[in-house]
Write a protein that holds these residues in place. Structure first.
Motif, PDB file in Angstrom:
ATOM      1  N   HIS A 190     -30.113  22.850  42.113  1.00 36.35           N
ATOM      2  CA  HIS A 190     -29.108  22.864  41.049  1.00 36.35           C
ATOM      3  C   HIS A 190     -29.025  24.235  40.372  1.00 36.35           C
ATOM      4  O   HIS A 190     -27.934  24.696  40.015  1.00 36.35           O
ATOM      5  CB  HIS A 190     -29.411  21.765  40.014  1.00 36.35           C
ATOM      6  N   LEU A 191     -30.172  24.875  40.215  1.00 35.28           N
ATOM      7  CA  LEU A 191     -30.167  26.231  39.653  1.00 35.28           C
ATOM      8  C   LEU A 191     -29.446  27.186  40.602  1.00 35.28           C
ATOM      9  O   LEU A 191     -28.652  28.036  40.164  1.00 35.28           O
ATOM     10  CB  LEU A 191     -31.600  26.714  39.409  1.00 35.28           C
ATOM     11  N   MET A 192     -29.706  27.058  41.897  1.00 36.29           N
ATOM     12  CA  MET A 192     -29.047  27.917  42.872  1.00 36.29           C
ATOM     13  C   MET A 192     -27.540  27.710  42.845  1.00 36.29           C
ATOM     14  O   MET A 192     -26.760  28.671  42.919  1.00 36.29           O
ATOM     15  CB  MET A 192     -29.600  27.640  44.276  1.00 36.29           C
ATOM     16  N   LEU A 193     -27.098  26.461  42.709  1.00 39.97           N
ATOM     17  CA  LEU A 193     -25.665  26.184  42.622  1.00 39.97           C
ATOM     18  C   LEU A 193     -25.054  26.841  41.384  1.00 39.97           C
ATOM     19  O   LEU A 193     -23.944  27.385  41.437  1.00 39.97           O
ATOM     20  CB  LEU A 193     -25.420  24.675  42.586  1.00 39.97           C
ATOM     21  N   LEU A 194     -25.772  26.798  40.270  1.00 35.10           N
ATOM     22  CA  LEU A 194     -25.286  27.433  39.042  1.00 35.10           C
ATOM     23  C   LEU A 194     -25.162  28.940  39.235  1.00 35.10           C
ATOM     24  O   LEU A 194     -24.154  29.547  38.846  1.00 35.10           O
ATOM     25  CB  LEU A 194     -26.216  27.120  37.877  1.00 35.10           C
ATOM     26  N   ARG A 195     -26.173  29.538  39.844  1.00 33.07           N
ATOM     27  CA  ARG A 195     -26.144  30.989  40.065  1.00 33.07           C
ATOM     28  C   ARG A 195     -24.998  31.380  40.993  1.00 33.07           C
ATOM     29  O   ARG A 195     -24.286  32.366  40.757  1.00 33.07           O
ATOM     30  CB  ARG A 195     -27.478  31.475  40.639  1.00 33.07           C
ATOM     31  N   LYS A 196     -24.809  30.615  42.059  1.00 37.58           N
ATOM     32  CA  LYS A 196     -23.730  30.915  42.998  1.00 37.58           C
ATOM     33  C   LYS A 196     -22.371  30.800  42.315  1.00 37.58           C
ATOM     34  O   LYS A 196     -21.516  31.681  42.459  1.00 37.58           O
ATOM     35  CB  LYS A 196     -23.796  29.958  44.193  1.00 37.58           C
ATOM     36  N   LYS A 197     -22.171  29.723  41.583  1.00 32.97           N
ATOM     37  CA  LYS A 197     -20.906  29.509  40.876  1.00 32.97           C
ATOM     38  C   LYS A 197     -20.629  30.641  39.899  1.00 32.97           C
ATOM     39  O   LYS A 197     -19.495  31.129  39.782  1.00 32.97           O
ATOM     40  CB  LYS A 197     -20.958  28.165  40.139  1.00 32.97           C
ATOM     41  N   THR A 198     -21.668  31.065  39.201  1.00 35.06           N
ATOM     42  CA  THR A 198     -21.507  32.109  38.200  1.00 35.06           C
ATOM     43  C   THR A 198     -21.086  33.425  38.830  1.00 35.06           C
ATOM     44  O   THR A 198     -20.174  34.105  38.340  1.00 35.06           O
ATOM     45  CB  THR A 198     -22.830  32.290  37.417  1.00 35.06           C
ATOM     46  N   LEU A 199     -21.732  33.811  39.933  1.00 39.02           N
ATOM     47  CA  LEU A 199     -21.398  35.071  40.587  1.00 39.02           C
ATOM     48  C   LEU A 199     -20.041  35.027  41.277  1.00 39.02           C
ATOM     49  O   LEU A 199     -19.330  36.038  41.322  1.00 39.02           O
ATOM     50  CB  LEU A 199     -22.488  35.432  41.605  1.00 39.02           C
ATOM     51  N   LEU A 200     -19.663  33.876  41.791  1.00 35.78           N
ATOM     52  CA  LEU A 200     -18.385  33.772  42.502  1.00 35.78           C
ATOM     53  C   LEU A 200     -17.194  33.674  41.567  1.00 35.78           C
ATOM     54  O   LEU A 200     -16.126  34.227  41.840  1.00 35.78           O
ATOM     55  CB  LEU A 200     -18.397  32.551  43.429  1.00 35.78           C
ATOM     56  N   GLU A 201     -17.360  32.995  40.442  1.00 37.42           N
ATOM     57  CA  GLU A 201     -16.220  32.714  39.573  1.00 37.42           C
ATOM     58  C   GLU A 201     -16.193  33.552  38.300  1.00 37.42           C
ATOM     59  O   GLU A 201     -15.151  33.695  37.655  1.00 37.42           O
ATOM     60  CB  GLU A 201     -16.195  31.218  39.226  1.00 37.42           C
ATOM     61  N   ASN A 202     -17.349  34.073  37.896  1.00 29.05           N
ATOM     62  CA  ASN A 202     -17.441  34.942  36.719  1.00 29.05           C
ATOM     63  C   ASN A 202     -16.780  34.318  35.496  1.00 29.05           C
ATOM     64  O   ASN A 202     -15.957  34.932  34.819  1.00 29.05           O
ATOM     65  CB  ASN A 202     -16.829  36.324  37.011  1.00 29.05           C
ATOM     66  N   ARG A 203     -17.175  33.080  35.198  1.00 34.53           N
ATOM     67  CA  ARG A 203     -16.637  32.352  34.050  1.00 34.53           C
ATOM     68  C   ARG A 203     -17.637  32.405  32.900  1.00 34.53           C
ATOM     69  O   ARG A 203     -18.844  32.241  33.096  1.00 34.53           O
ATOM     70  CB  ARG A 203     -16.341  30.909  34.432  1.00 34.53           C
ATOM     71  N   ALA A 204     -17.110  32.615  31.687  1.00 37.42           N
ATOM     72  CA  ALA A 204     -17.973  32.780  30.518  1.00 37.42           C
ATOM     73  C   ALA A 204     -18.889  31.576  30.308  1.00 37.42           C
ATOM     74  O   ALA A 204     -20.077  31.733  29.993  1.00 37.42           O
ATOM     75  CB  ALA A 204     -17.119  33.008  29.269  1.00 37.42           C
ATOM     76  N   GLU A 205     -18.354  30.358  30.511  1.00 37.53           N
ATOM     77  CA  GLU A 205     -19.171  29.160  30.270  1.00 37.53           C
ATOM     78  C   GLU A 205     -20.345  29.056  31.241  1.00 37.53           C
ATOM     79  O   GLU A 205     -21.415  28.563  30.882  1.00 37.53           O
ATOM     80  CB  GLU A 205     -18.311  27.894  30.323  1.00 37.53           C
ATOM     81  N   ASP A 206     -20.162  29.555  32.473  1.00 40.44           N
ATOM     82  CA  ASP A 206     -21.269  29.521  33.445  1.00 40.44           C
ATOM     83  C   ASP A 206     -22.324  30.564  33.103  1.00 40.44           C
ATOM     84  O   ASP A 206     -23.524  30.305  33.212  1.00 40.44           O
ATOM     85  CB  ASP A 206     -20.730  29.742  34.855  1.00 40.44           C
ATOM     86  N   TRP A 207     -21.883  31.747  32.692  1.00 46.11           N
ATOM     87  CA  TRP A 207     -22.843  32.767  32.261  1.00 46.11           C
ATOM     88  C   TRP A 207     -23.644  32.263  31.063  1.00 46.11           C
ATOM     89  O   TRP A 207     -24.839  32.523  30.949  1.00 46.11           O
ATOM     90  CB  TRP A 207     -22.128  34.068  31.899  1.00 46.11           C
ATOM     91  N   GLN A 208     -22.962  31.529  30.174  1.00 46.02           N
ATOM     92  CA  GLN A 208     -23.651  31.012  28.997  1.00 46.02           C
ATOM     93  C   GLN A 208     -24.705  29.982  29.406  1.00 46.02           C
ATOM     94  O   GLN A 208     -25.806  29.942  28.849  1.00 46.02           O
ATOM     95  CB  GLN A 208     -22.641  30.382  28.035  1.00 46.02           C
TER      96      GLN A 208
END
Length: 507
Positions: A367-385
């Motif tokens: 789940h952490l890996m999925l969060l990291r991947k999503k954050t780098l691919l989409e660059n959304r503020a809520e994911d970085w937060q």
């Protein structure tokens, strides 16, 4: 025991957990048994540069691609230690020499291990080294290219963390490399604000700068319009030195091989990609830098190795079935220019499972890996937060600082200005005089200048040379209140400090 067996043994020893590590718990943040760094009282993960760029994610996904092939690579540096590098025994590996003495090749060994070192240290398993050359003399470059020309076999990637000075001879070889579609990565240099050497700046090489754990450009990283990307390194990048020890490496010397390793992975799955296409890919997938947001939109962004790889993978899967080479090259050109290939979307991730200690460790890691991947691919503020919250929860405040900056898009408001200013003062007290924050002190207010002046006058533990040099940089913009304070302090300041106060007042 052969050299490679020794290398594997060292790799295994480096991965033995320390007594105070999470040996008996679910270790969500990799450390290979090494203690995290602490900067300004903020803890930083050991392999932060791989985490920030997603290089570890790429390395993991590469193992699942059946058509990925090895890529011919050359390293140009200042000497290597073969037994601590993952390299075959039948290629040339140069030692470090100073006049007639043979010295330990720490620098080149560190560079090699950032490319394909063991475990979390390296970022690719696809490097097929042709040679690791000590390029102390410019004639070595010429010698190497004569061999390439005679054999007709060129490396696809050159990683070069060693400067050229002003050698027109080396510059000429770099253009030959570009003509033969060799991706030559060159460290931009660590002598800011000095300009990059003209022959390096106007060459066939891809210039790479460095950024710090804060996400800010490293204080020392040289810059020009030709620097393509900033890669995470600063002076605290994890690697293995010439004695086989865990080491803190960095500078633009460490930033460069991280990007070179990414190119190796991408060429491995997309061999048709040209140097100009890869340069464009780096720029289009980069995360926004402070400079891009606040100073110059054409400034280099922050290296996003995972997104660059995922775009390349999309292109490779669409083009690999083309049977004719020309058709495949045309497909690659078309798809790399297709903006749709740069768009990624995924569903929201339930981050609660990451913190759920009753869940299985592998499930939490996934789940952490999925969060990291999503954050780098989409660059959304809520994911970085969400990523910032994760790092804060587990005590990695320095990693959280970077994620917070990305969440806010580096917008220079009063909150960010104060954070940078307070951080600069904090690292000064730890005697870190080359931290990234000092590159931005022209944005700080009078309070910062007064803090510097007060430390100069009263704090005998800190270097008066560095404190005064930061004040001198303000020139005519030094606040009048600070000038008055320093003039008054001449009456009681320590004798060894008075000369530095004069330097500031009469700069």
């Amino acid at each position: 025991m052969n050299r490679y067996s020794k290398f594997l043994l060292v790799s295994a020893l480096l991965c033995i957990p320390l007594l105070n590590s999470q040996a008996n718990s679910c270790q969500l943040v990799a450390d290979s048994g090494q203690a995290p760094l602490v900067l300004g009282k903020k803890k930083l993960s050991v392999f932060w540069s791989q985490e920030y760029s997603g290089s570890d994610l790429v390395k993991s996904e590469m193992t699942k691609i059946p058509w990925a092939s090895d890529v011919k690579v050359a390293l140009y540096d200042s000497g290597f230690e073969r037994e601590f590098i993952n390299v075959s025994d039948d290629i040339r590996v140069d030692k470090k020499n100073a006049t007639r003495r043979v010295m330990v090749g720490h620098h080149g060994t560190n560079v090699a291990n950032i490319i394909n070192g063991p475990s979390h240290y390296g970022s690719t398993d696809k490097a097929d080294y042709m040679a690791l050359r000590n390029v102390y003399f410019s004639r070595v470059y010429v010698e190497e290219f004569e061999k390439y020309q005679e054999s007709g076999i060129y490396p696809r990637v050159i990683s070069n963390s060693y400067g050229w000075s002003n050698s027109l001879e080396i510059q000429e070889q770099s253009f030959k490399a570009r003509d033969n579609n060799v991706m030559w990565f060159l460290a931009a240099g660590n002598d800011y604000p000095t300009s990059i050497s003209e022959v390096e700046d106007n060459s066939g090489a891809i210039l790479v700068g460095s950024y710090a754990p804060s996400g800010l450009q490293s204080a020392f990283s040289q810059i020009s319009d030709n620097v393509v990307i900033l890669s995470p390194a600063d002076d605290m990048q994890a690697s293995i030195d010439g004695k086989g020890r865990h080491n803190h490496f960095g500078g633009t010397s460490g930033a460069t091989p991280l990007v070179a390793a990414n190119a190796i992975n991408i060429i491995s799955i997309l061999p048709e990609i040209r140097i100009d296409q890869y340069t464009s890919l780096l720029k289009k997938t980069a995360l926004p830098s402070f400079e891009q947001v606040n100073e110059d939109k054409n400034a280099p962004g922050l290296f996003n190795g995972y997104k660059a790889f995922r775009v390349a993978f999309k292109v490779a899967t669409k083009c690999q079935n083309k049977l004719v080479t020309q058709d495949k090259q045309e497909c690659v050109e078309l798809e790399l220019n297709n903006d749709e290939n740069y768009i990624f979307s995924s569903s929201q991730i339930n981050t609660d499972s990451i913190y759920d200690e009753s869940a299985g460790c592998e499930e939490r890691k996934a789940h952490l890996m999925l969060l990291r991947k999503k954050t780098l691919l989409e660059n959304r503020a809520e994911d970085w937060q969400k990523l910032a919250q994760f790092y804060t929860h587990y005590g990695f405040e320095k990693n959280a600082e970077f994620a917070h900056h990305m969440a806010r898009g580096f917008q220079l408001d009063n909150t960010l200005r104060k954070e940078l200013q307070d951080s600069a003062i904090a690292v000064l007290k730890e005697e870190r005089f080359f931290d990234s924050y000092f590159r931005y002190q022209h944005y700080f207010d009078k309070k910062y200048q007064l803090s510097l002046a007060s430390m100069l006058v009263h704090d005998s533990k800190l270097s008066p040379y560095w404190l005064s040099s930061f004040l001198v940089r303000y020139g005519e913009n030094l606040d009048p209140t600070v000038v008055d304070y320093l003039n008054h302090s001449l009456k009681y300041a320590r004798e060894d400090v008075v000369e530095y106060i004069y330097d500031v007042l009469y700069r």
